[in-house]
Design a protein around this motif. Structure first.
Motif, short mmCIF file in Angstrom:
data_model
loop_
_atom_site.label_atom_id
_atom_site.label_comp_id
_atom_site.label_asym_id
_atom_site.label_seq_id
_atom_site.Cartn_x
_atom_site.Cartn_y
_atom_site.Cartn_z
N ALA A 93 0.83 -1.21 0.00
CA ALA A 93 0.00 0.00 0.00
C ALA A 93 0.87 1.26 0.00
N THR A 94 1.99 1.21 0.69
CA THR A 94 2.90 2.36 0.72
C THR A 94 3.47 2.63 -0.66
N ILE A 95 3.85 1.58 -1.38
CA ILE A 95 4.37 1.74 -2.74
C ILE A 95 3.29 2.32 -3.64
N GLN A 96 2.05 1.87 -3.46
CA GLN A 96 0.94 2.43 -4.24
C GLN A 96 0.76 3.92 -3.95
N SER B 100 7.10 -2.66 -7.57
CA SER B 100 6.43 -3.22 -6.39
C SER B 100 7.11 -4.47 -5.86
N ASP B 101 8.09 -5.01 -6.58
CA ASP B 101 8.85 -6.16 -6.09
C ASP B 101 9.97 -5.66 -5.19
N TYR B 102 10.15 -6.34 -4.05
CA TYR B 102 11.17 -5.85 -3.11
C TYR B 102 11.85 -7.01 -2.40
N ASP B 103 13.05 -6.70 -1.91
CA ASP B 103 13.83 -7.60 -1.07
C ASP B 103 14.00 -6.88 0.26
N ASP C 98 13.33 -3.72 -10.38
CA ASP C 98 12.55 -3.79 -11.61
C ASP C 98 12.93 -5.02 -12.43
N GLY C 99 13.70 -5.92 -11.79
CA GLY C 99 14.15 -7.12 -12.48
C GLY C 99 15.54 -6.98 -13.05
N THR C 100 15.96 -5.74 -13.24
CA THR C 100 17.31 -5.49 -13.77
C THR C 100 18.18 -4.76 -12.76
N ASN C 101 17.61 -3.76 -12.16
CA ASN C 101 18.35 -2.94 -11.19
C ASN C 101 17.68 -2.96 -9.83
N ASP C 102 18.48 -2.84 -8.79
CA ASP C 102 17.98 -2.74 -7.42
C ASP C 102 18.16 -1.31 -6.94
N TYR C 103 17.13 -0.80 -6.24
CA TYR C 103 17.17 0.58 -5.76
C TYR C 103 17.03 0.58 -4.24
N LEU D 265 9.11 -0.48 7.27
CA LEU D 265 8.38 -1.73 7.04
C LEU D 265 9.33 -2.84 6.62
N PHE D 266 10.28 -2.54 5.76
CA PHE D 266 11.26 -3.55 5.33
C PHE D 266 12.09 -4.04 6.53
N GLN D 267 12.54 -3.11 7.35
CA GLN D 267 13.35 -3.49 8.51
C GLN D 267 12.52 -4.31 9.50
N THR D 268 11.25 -3.95 9.63
CA THR D 268 10.36 -4.70 10.52
C THR D 268 10.20 -6.14 10.04
#
Length: 457
Positions: free
Chosen positions: A171-174, A250-253, A261-266, A276-279
């Motif tokens: 939802a945050t990405i949206q 919307s894909d994340y690690d 985006d499948g090619t680059n990581d940001y 949220l990611f750290q949580t």
């Protein structure tokens, strides 16, 4: 050659300028409660002088003009607020989510895993002292059931919280992408307005507000283009440029705290999304901790219990369910124990008074387990709860500190850009008096012109 008509024009022009100034003050007053509004002011300028010759060349003033209507901003404070909003969003998110994780365990209290562990070991001690008592076996099964339910329940609640955090990340990405669309639309309006009508102050305020909200969600950097548009970047990802908006992937690690985006990581380094990611990483740790506790309980108790002979004369019976998914997801008593109290072994000889095995199991309370970092069950679990509490305190403190910094920056911005009703009313009165004086001068020039026309007639 200047004359009375140029004087009339000068006075009437002054009336228009002071009228614009009063309208601008009125606009400020009307927006005193508008979030993100920046105070505006009319920038007066002296009109170009006329050159006349009268016993030498002279420069004759032609009155007042307006160079523009400017909004009062401090760009340094604006950029500082972006960094502060990002840190506050991150710490606030982590603190809130860790409080939810802490609430899962219910510690300290009678309804937590720690209390269930104590009751479980106590029940085995009681069975060792009274191996022929059915009530003692019932207490062992009951205490085991409570323990497995609490461990499994904690695991399930953590998994549910994980799903909630993942949903919030999506939802945050949206929301980030929606703000990007809004900023892009404002860029277009600002560019069109700037070409034809000057500086669109209100549109600039709206764009700044959108970027400020965005900075609370994710780390942003901004740069300005000559056409008045503003570019926005997230960890090297081009979110908004002078062409348009580009959706954040919307894909994340969450372990690496990146979107891809499948090619680059940001990299995502601040804001609600980073929190949220750290949580999610911390939730993984909690699942692993509670899972390790369940695995070691299962291993140690089954290993010893399987060597015993129960009241039915059977051996090789597990106390906890040995099969299924490793960890706490399916942690429960074995089918044999759930089916019959007689499946619980108290000794290894099969004799009615043999409670040695039960006492050995009770002794696991004080045994350091290699798989748990050479800690007892209770110490391992308590250490996890203690670390969780320390993390909650740390992020609560970090949130409070960053909130104070954000409040200070907000106060400084308000002192620069905010509307003061007292100041605006003072300006209104000043411009009103100036308007009245210009009107009186116009009346005088008009009367002089009328007298001149009358003399000619």
């Amino acid at each position: 050659m200047p004359g009375i008509l140029s004087s009339i024009n000068m006075a009437s022009n002054a009336l228009r300028m002071f009228s614009r100034a009063m309208e601008t003050s009125g606009h400020n007053i009307a927006n005193v409660n508008t979030p993100g509004y920046s105070r505006q002011t009319v920038e007066f300028k002296t009109n170009p002088a006329l050159t006349i010759y009268s016993a030498g060349w002279k420069a004759l003033g032609t009155g007042v003009g307006m160079s523009g209507i400017e909004r009062i901003r401090n760009e340094y404070l604006e950029r500082s607020s972006h960094g502060s909003s990002g840190s506050l969003g991150k710490f606030q998110t982590i603190a809130t989510m860790l409080k939810s994780v802490e609430g899962v365990y219910g510690e300290p209290g009678d309804n937590g895993v720690a209390a269930a562990l104590d009751q479980f070991f106590d029940s085995w001690s009681a069975l060792g002292s009274n191996p022929t008592e059915p009530a003692a076996r019932l207490q062992v099964r009951h205490a085991g059931t409570v323990l497995t339910e609490r461990i499994r329940g904690a695991h399930n609640q953590i998994v549910g919280l994980e799903a909630r955090v993942n949903a919030e990340a999506k939802a945050t990405i949206q929301r980030i992408n929606k703000l990007a669309d809004s900023i892009s639309e404002l860029n277009g309006s600002i560019r069109a307005f700037s070409v034809t009508s000057g500086t669109p102050n209100d549109l600039l305020d709206q764009r700044d507000s959108a970027i400020r909200e965005l900075s609370g969600l994710v780390n942003v950097t901004v740069s300005d283009w000559p056409d008045g548009t503003r570019a926005v970047y997230i960890g090297g990802f081009n979110l908004v440029d002078n062409v348009g908006a580009h959706a954040l992937p919307s894909d994340y690690d969450y372990i690496a705290s990146t979107v891809t985006d499948g090619t680059n990581d940001y990299p995502i380094r601040s804001g609600t999304l980073a929190g949220l990611f750290q949580t999610l990483g911390m939730i993984d740790d909690q699942k692993a901790e509670i899972g390790a506790l369940a695995d070691e309980l299962r291993t140690q108790f089954n290993t010893i219990h399987a060597t015993g002979i129960n009241a039915n004369g059977d051996t090789g019976i597990n106390f906890f369910k040995p099969t299924g998914i490793a960890g706490a997801a399916d942690f429960s008593l074995s089918d044999e124990v759930l089916a019959s109290l007689n499946a619980i072994a108290a000794g290894t000889t099969g004799k009615p008074g043999d409670g040695g095995l039960a006492l050995s199991l009770a002794g696991l309370r004080d045994t350091a387990m290699t798989a748990l970092g050479d800690q007892t069950f209770h110490a391992y679990y308590s250490g996890n709860i203690g670390r969780l509490g320390t993390n909650v305190s740390f992020y609560e403190s970090a949130r409070s500190t960053e909130a104070a910094v954000a409040a200070q920056i907000s106060s400084q911005m308000a002192s620069v850009s905010g509307v003061s009703l007292d100041d605006e009313m003072a300006d209104m009165i000043r411009f009103q008096r100036s308007y009245q004086a210009a009107a009186r001068a116009l009346m005088v020039f008009d009367q002089v012109a009328e007298d001149l026309i009358g003399m000619i007639r």
